[in-house]
Design an enzyme around this catalytic site. Structure first.
Site, PDB file in Angstrom:
ATOM      1  CE  LYS A  52      27.716   9.855 -23.939  1.00  0.00           C
ATOM      2  NZ  LYS A  52      27.441   9.199 -25.222  1.00  0.00           N
ATOM      3  CD  GLN A  96      27.542  10.726 -28.625  1.00  0.00           C
ATOM      4  OE1 GLN A  96      28.116  10.057 -27.764  1.00  0.00           O
ATOM      5  NE2 GLN A  96      26.298  11.108 -28.473  1.00  0.00           N
ATOM      6  CG  ASP A 119      27.372   3.626 -26.343  1.00  0.00           C
ATOM      7  OD1 ASP A 119      26.884   4.225 -25.376  1.00  0.00           O
ATOM      8  OD2 ASP A 119      27.886   4.200 -27.325  1.00  0.00           O
TER       9      ASP A 119
HETATM   10  N1  GUN Z   1      23.845   9.327 -29.387  1.00  0.00           N
HETATM   11  C1  GUN Z   1      22.806   9.582 -28.563  1.00  0.00           C
HETATM   12  N2  GUN Z   1      22.867   8.805 -27.456  1.00  0.00           N
HETATM   13  C2  GUN Z   1      23.963   8.031 -27.603  1.00  0.00           C
HETATM   14  C3  GUN Z   1      24.558   7.037 -26.782  1.00  0.00           C
HETATM   15  O1  GUN Z   1      24.076   6.666 -25.708  1.00  0.00           O
HETATM   16  N3  GUN Z   1      25.702   6.480 -27.274  1.00  0.00           N
HETATM   17  C4  GUN Z   1      26.239   6.836 -28.455  1.00  0.00           C
HETATM   18  N4  GUN Z   1      27.347   6.233 -28.850  1.00  0.00           N
HETATM   19  N5  GUN Z   1      25.711   7.765 -29.243  1.00  0.00           N
HETATM   20  C5  GUN Z   1      24.574   8.355 -28.807  1.00  0.00           C
END
Ligand code: GUN
Length: 293
Positions: A52, A96, A119
Site C-alpha cells: 500500500k 491494518q 477502507d
Molecule cells: N486486512 C486484510 N485486508 C484488509 C483491508 O482491506 N484493510 C485492512 N485495514 N486490513 C486488512
C-alpha cells in the site's frame, strides 16, 4: 473464454490516478495523504501494508506508516486513531487488520472518522452503501465492480450467486450487485456454509462471485455454459515451486470452470491487484473531498 486481467486493469487505474494527482499538484492543490497503522509483525499484514505504501509513492500520494508492537494497549491505539482523525494533513487512513486479540477491532473501526475511513469498514459507510448513498466502498467489492464495468459485463436481470457472507466481501458485493443501475440490477442469491443445495443454485447462475476461502470449491459440474466467474479466494497453500514456499489458490477449480465460462478471473492476477488500487482511489476521493466535504 476471456480472462479478466486484474493486473492490467489495476495498472491502467494506477496511471489514471497518477495523472489526476499530477494535475492536482500542478494546480497547486493538496497532495492526497494516506496513513496506515500497523500493529505487530504478521507476515501477511507486513506485505500488504508495504504494498500500500509503495503504491502511494507510485501514484504520487504522501503516505505515513505508524507502527506499534503487539503489546500496544487498546487505549494507545485509540489515541492514535483520534490523532489521525484530527490531523488535517491526513485525508484518509487505515488500521491494518487483524489486530491482536486483546484489542477490539470493532471498537477501533468505529473510532475512525467515517470521512477518513478509506477502507469503508465504518458502519456509517457500510450503512450508506446499503441504501445507495455516496460513501467509501471497501476495496475488494469495489475492485470486483470495477472489473465488471471495465469489461462491460452485463448484469441487469442476471442471476448473480455470491458464495460467502463475510462482512468485507460477500455481504457488500451482494448489496452492490442488487443496487439500482449498472453494474447492479442483478437478482442476487447469497450462499454460505449452511446452504444445503449450493450446486443447484450455482448451476442456475449467470455470474458467480466466489469468496468462501475454500480452495477449488467451485467445480466444473457446478456451472452452466457462458457463466461469468469472479474468484476472490486467496488461500496460501505450500508449494515447492516458489521462492516463498507457498502459492495462492482461488476458490475456483480454474481449468474445469474456465472451459465453460465466458469470463473468468485468474488467481493470482484477477481480483487481488484490484484491492490496493481501489484503496488508492478512495484516498484520491478523500483528498478531493468528493464524498464528504
Ligand atoms: N486486512 C486484510 N485486508 C484488509 C483491508 O482491506 N484493510 C485492512 N485495514 N486490513 C486488512
Amino acid at each position: 473464454m476471456q480472462l479478466i486481467d486484474g493486473k492490467a486493469i489495476s495498472a491502467q487505474m494506477k496511471n489514471e490516478i497518477a495523472e489526476e494527482v499530477a494535475k492536482i499538484k500542478s494546480a497547486g492543490g493538496k497532495t492526497p495523504h494516506l496513513a496506515a497503522v500497523l500493529v505487530g509483525h504478521d507476515g501477511g499484514s507486513e506485505t500488504y501494508v508495504a504494498a500500500k505504501v509503495r503504491t502511494c509513492e507510485e501514484v504520487g500520494f504522501k503516505s505515513s506508516l505508524i507502527r506499534f508492537e503487539d503489546n500496544v494497549s487498546e487505549e494507545e491505539l485509540l489515541a492514535c486513531v483520534d490523532k489521525l482523525n484530527k490531523d488535517a494533513d491526513v485525508d484518509g487512513f487505515i488500521v491494518q487488520l487483524p489486530l491482536p486479540k486483546h484489542i477490539s477491532e470493532q471498537k477501533v473501526i468505529e473510532a475512525i472518522d467515517y470521512r477518513k475511513d478509506v477502507d469503508g469498514f465504518h458502519p456509517i459507510n457500510v450503512g450508506r452503501m446499503s441504501i445507495g448513498l455516496p460513501c467509501f466502498v471497501s476495496a475488494t467489492p469495489a475492485g470486483i465492480i470495477e472489473l465488471l464495468k471495465r469489461y462491460g459485463i452485463p448484469t441487469q436481470g442476471k442471476h448473480c450467486v455470491v458464495l460467502g457472507r463475510s462482512n468485507i466481501v460477500g455481504k457488500p458485493v451482494a448489496t452492490l450487485m442488487m443496487q439500482k443501475g449498472y453494474p447492479g440490477d442483478a437478482t442476487v442469491t447469497v450462499c454460505h456454509s449452511r446452504t444445503p443445495n449450493i450446486k443447484e443454485v450455482c448451476q442456475s447462475a449467470d455470474i458467480i462471485i466466489a469468496a468462501l476461502g475454500v480452495p477449488e470449491f467451485l467445480k466444473g459440474d457446478m456451472v452452466k455454459d457462458g457463466v461469468v466467474v469472479i474468484d476472490v479466494g486467496t488461500t496460501r497453500v505450500p508449494s515447492a515451486d516458489t521462492k516463498s514456499g507457498f502459492r495462492l489458490k482461488g476458490d475456483v477449480a480454474f481449468d474445469e470452470v474456465a472451459v465453460k465460462a465466458s469470463f473468468i478471473t485468474p488467481v493470482p492476477g484477477g481480483v487481488g491487484p484490484m484491492t490496493i488500487i481501489s484503496l488508492m482511489r478512495n484516498t484520491l476521493l478523500a483528498g478531493k473531498k468528493e464524498i464528504y466535504k
